[in-house]
Design an enzyme around this catalytic site. Structure first.
Site, PDB file in Angstrom:
ATOM      1  N   THR A 113       0.875  -1.177   0.000  1.00  0.00           N
ATOM      2  CA  THR A 113       0.000   0.000   0.000  1.00  0.00           C
ATOM      3  C   THR A 113       0.911   1.225   0.000  1.00  0.00           C
ATOM      4  O   THR A 113       1.617   1.467   0.983  1.00  0.00           O
ATOM      5  CB  THR A 113      -0.894   0.015   1.248  1.00  0.00           C
ATOM      6  OG1 THR A 113      -1.591  -1.229   1.332  1.00  0.00           O
ATOM      7  CG2 THR A 113      -1.899   1.154   1.173  1.00  0.00           C
ATOM      8  N   LYS A 188      -7.646   1.140  -2.729  1.00  0.00           N
ATOM      9  CA  LYS A 188      -7.100   0.622  -1.468  1.00  0.00           C
ATOM     10  C   LYS A 188      -7.032   1.713  -0.397  1.00  0.00           C
ATOM     11  O   LYS A 188      -7.363   1.491   0.777  1.00  0.00           O
ATOM     12  CB  LYS A 188      -5.706   0.041  -1.747  1.00  0.00           C
ATOM     13  CG  LYS A 188      -4.933  -0.398  -0.531  1.00  0.00           C
ATOM     14  CD  LYS A 188      -5.576  -1.562   0.183  1.00  0.00           C
ATOM     15  CE  LYS A 188      -4.754  -1.974   1.394  1.00  0.00           C
ATOM     16  NZ  LYS A 188      -5.479  -2.912   2.257  1.00  0.00           N
ATOM     17  N   LYS A 263       0.456   4.997   8.300  1.00  0.00           N
ATOM     18  CA  LYS A 263       0.843   5.308   6.917  1.00  0.00           C
ATOM     19  C   LYS A 263      -0.391   5.313   6.006  1.00  0.00           C
ATOM     20  O   LYS A 263      -0.634   6.254   5.264  1.00  0.00           O
ATOM     21  CB  LYS A 263       1.854   4.265   6.427  1.00  0.00           C
ATOM     22  CG  LYS A 263       2.313   4.431   5.009  1.00  0.00           C
ATOM     23  CD  LYS A 263       2.105   3.262   4.078  1.00  0.00           C
ATOM     24  CE  LYS A 263       1.796   1.924   4.586  1.00  0.00           C
ATOM     25  NZ  LYS A 263       1.627   0.858   3.633  1.00  0.00           N
TER      26      LYS A 263
HETATM   27  P1  NAD Z   1       5.789  -6.228   7.234  1.00  0.00           P
HETATM   28  O1  NAD Z   1       6.508  -5.069   7.814  1.00  0.00           O
HETATM   29  O2  NAD Z   1       5.372  -7.367   8.089  1.00  0.00           O
HETATM   30  O3  NAD Z   1       6.635  -6.840   6.001  1.00  0.00           O
HETATM   31  C1  NAD Z   1       7.406  -6.069   5.121  1.00  0.00           C
HETATM   32  C2  NAD Z   1       8.685  -6.833   4.821  1.00  0.00           C
HETATM   33  O4  NAD Z   1       9.441  -6.106   3.843  1.00  0.00           O
HETATM   34  C3  NAD Z   1       9.591  -6.989   6.052  1.00  0.00           C
HETATM   35  O5  NAD Z   1       9.856  -8.377   6.278  1.00  0.00           O
HETATM   36  C4  NAD Z   1      10.853  -6.211   5.679  1.00  0.00           C
HETATM   37  O6  NAD Z   1      12.028  -6.781   6.220  1.00  0.00           O
HETATM   38  C5  NAD Z   1      10.808  -6.312   4.159  1.00  0.00           C
HETATM   39  N1  NAD Z   1      11.638  -5.337   3.491  1.00  0.00           N
HETATM   40  C6  NAD Z   1      11.901  -4.043   3.820  1.00  0.00           C
HETATM   41  N2  NAD Z   1      12.752  -3.499   2.937  1.00  0.00           N
HETATM   42  C7  NAD Z   1      13.067  -4.465   2.027  1.00  0.00           C
HETATM   43  C8  NAD Z   1      13.890  -4.523   0.870  1.00  0.00           C
HETATM   44  N3  NAD Z   1      14.605  -3.458   0.487  1.00  0.00           N
HETATM   45  N4  NAD Z   1      13.961  -5.673   0.181  1.00  0.00           N
HETATM   46  C9  NAD Z   1      13.254  -6.761   0.557  1.00  0.00           C
HETATM   47  N5  NAD Z   1      12.441  -6.769   1.640  1.00  0.00           N
HETATM   48  C10 NAD Z   1      12.344  -5.633   2.373  1.00  0.00           C
HETATM   49  O7  NAD Z   1       4.517  -5.583   6.497  1.00  0.00           O
HETATM   50  P2  NAD Z   1       3.184  -6.350   6.031  1.00  0.00           P
HETATM   51  O8  NAD Z   1       2.187  -6.307   7.140  1.00  0.00           O
HETATM   52  O9  NAD Z   1       3.552  -7.632   5.387  1.00  0.00           O
HETATM   53  O10 NAD Z   1       2.665  -5.309   4.934  1.00  0.00           O
HETATM   54  C11 NAD Z   1       3.298  -5.175   3.664  1.00  0.00           C
HETATM   55  C12 NAD Z   1       2.482  -4.177   2.830  1.00  0.00           C
HETATM   56  O11 NAD Z   1       1.148  -4.681   2.666  1.00  0.00           O
HETATM   57  C13 NAD Z   1       2.337  -2.799   3.474  1.00  0.00           C
HETATM   58  O12 NAD Z   1       2.367  -1.825   2.470  1.00  0.00           O
HETATM   59  C14 NAD Z   1       0.979  -2.875   4.140  1.00  0.00           C
HETATM   60  O13 NAD Z   1       0.398  -1.593   4.304  1.00  0.00           O
HETATM   61  C15 NAD Z   1       0.204  -3.742   3.166  1.00  0.00           C
HETATM   62  N6  NAD Z   1      -0.899  -4.526   3.739  1.00  0.00           N
HETATM   63  C16 NAD Z   1      -0.778  -5.116   4.981  1.00  0.00           C
HETATM   64  C17 NAD Z   1      -1.854  -5.852   5.474  1.00  0.00           C
HETATM   65  C18 NAD Z   1      -1.785  -6.504   6.847  1.00  0.00           C
HETATM   66  O14 NAD Z   1      -2.840  -6.906   7.371  1.00  0.00           O
HETATM   67  N7  NAD Z   1      -0.617  -6.650   7.455  1.00  0.00           N
HETATM   68  C19 NAD Z   1      -3.023  -6.010   4.723  1.00  0.00           C
HETATM   69  C20 NAD Z   1      -3.083  -5.439   3.447  1.00  0.00           C
HETATM   70  C21 NAD Z   1      -2.005  -4.700   2.952  1.00  0.00           C
END
Ligand code: NAD
Length: 323
Positions: A113, A188, A263
């Site tokens: 997102t 979204k 965010k």
């Molecule tokens: P998270 O923080 O659990 O996972 C993100 C991952 O990205 C981490 O493991 C981090 O180490 C990795 N990362 C950071 N920089 C990186 C790089 N340069 N290269 C490779 N990996 C890297 O976050 P999440 O909850 O999995 O959410 C991910 C996205 O999805 C966000 O944008 C969030 O807003 C969106 N989202 C989350 C949910 C939810 O319920 N958690 C639902 C829908 C959408």
């Protein structure tokens, strides 16, 4: 337009359509989502700077890569599932990035997102370099990711959207083609603003019901059959022992962190300010996330905002972490 409802029968392994998919960002969502692609028979090559995240993904069948460049080098498709727009830009740009190292003909899509500007930048940069790009954010939380029932919102050229739709089917409950570039992310942002306003309603309602002497389960059952029902109430109810996979049952460890929720709602509030749309409910919800972050609790679940509605700040299911 609804492109299709993924059904169990369509998730069978189809040998002729197996792909190599680079997965960048194997956190709460990426780890659970990528597992469905592996079950469907695809090869997933993953990268994440967090050793714990990568290790968990490898245990689920992901082939580890040390760098983004290595992960994308032989991929038919590249998916990013990263925290924020700045991470997506970092991963796409530069000599070690996706654009420099992906194969000609690969389809690129971002399920993070992000802000509209970052998504516009991804579309433009991909187009310039001859890559197909689709903004492909998701809704459904970690439960939807684990169950393979996420709603995908796909923005981009219809031909590119069709390619992505086929690939994401094992992870999806619903796939929507929302229109041209950045319309997926626009949907979204507006959706998540509604989610977090509903989450604030759950925080307030659950605590008011408690103080009025109601049994939490009885109250939740009433709401489930009444007009207070919402996705947040069904999935993230902030009282332990009611909804199995809610963060309230795991000391409010993040399924969706307060940092990421701030965010998301910040993106909506900014868009409202830019476009002259009044968003007082979103402002209230955003202020609660700011309080959690100011307290050093940005890494905890966003549903921990419930503690600000408790008369003494204490809530069932939450013990502050040892520091
Ligand atoms: P998270 O923080 O659990 O996972 C993100 C991952 O990205 C981490 O493991 C981090 O180490 C990795 N990362 C950071 N920089 C990186 C790089 N340069 N290269 C490779 N990996 C890297 O976050 P999440 O909850 O999995 O959410 C991910 C996205 O999805 C966000 O944008 C969030 O807003 C969106 N989202 C989350 C949910 C939810 O319920 N958690 C639902 C829908 C959408």
């Amino acid at each position: 337009m609804v492109l299709g409802q993924a059904e169990a029968s369509t998730r069978d392994v189809k040998e002729d359509t197996m792909a190599t998919i680079a997965w960048i960002g194997l956190g709460n969502m990426g780890s659970r989502m990528s597992a469905h692609l592996i079950s469907a028979g695809h090869t997933v090559v993953g990268v994440d700077p967090s050793p714990a995240a990568l290790e968990q993904a490898v245990a689920a069948g992901v082939t580890p890569a040390a760098t983004v460049a290595e992960a994308v080098a032989s991929a038919d498709a590249v998916i990013t599932m990263l925290p924020k727009g700045e991470h997506v830009r970092h991963v796409y740009a530069g000599a070690e990035g996706v654009w420099e190292n992906a194969q000609e003909g690969a389809v690129l899509f971002d399920s993070s997102t992000v802000d509209i500007e970052t998504s516009t930048w991804c579309h433009a940069g991909s187009r310039e370099r001859g890559f197909a790009f689709v903004d492909a954010p998701v809704s459904g939380g970690t439960a939807g990711a684990a169950d393979g029932t996420l709603a995908f919102m796909l923005g981009g050229d219809p031909g590119h959207v069709a390619r992505v739709s086929d690939l994401i089917e094992p992870m999806a409950g619903n796939i929507f083609a929302t229109g041209g570039p950045t319309t997926g992310i626009a949907a979204k942002i507006a959706n998540n603003m509604m989610l977090f306003i509903a989450q604030q309603a759950c925080a307030e309602g659950s605590q008011l019901a408690l103080q009025l002497g109601l049994d939490p389960q009885v109250f939740w059952d009433v709401v489930s059959a009444s007009s207070g029902r919402s996705w947040a109430q069904q999935t993230w109810y902030p009282v332990p022992g009611i909804v199995e996979r809610a963060a309230a049952n795991q000391n409010f460890d993040a399924t969706f962190s307060a940092e990421l929720a701030r965010k998301d709602i910040g993106l909506a509030v900014q868009a409202g300010a830019d476009l002259g749309v009044a968003l007082p409910g979103a402002q209230v919800a955003m202020a609660q996330f700011d309080r959690l972050i100011a307290e050093g609790l940005g890494h905890k679940d966003s549903s921990l905002v419930v503690k600000y509605s408790s008369p003494d700040g204490a809530v069932a299911g939450y013990t502050p972490d040892e520091r």
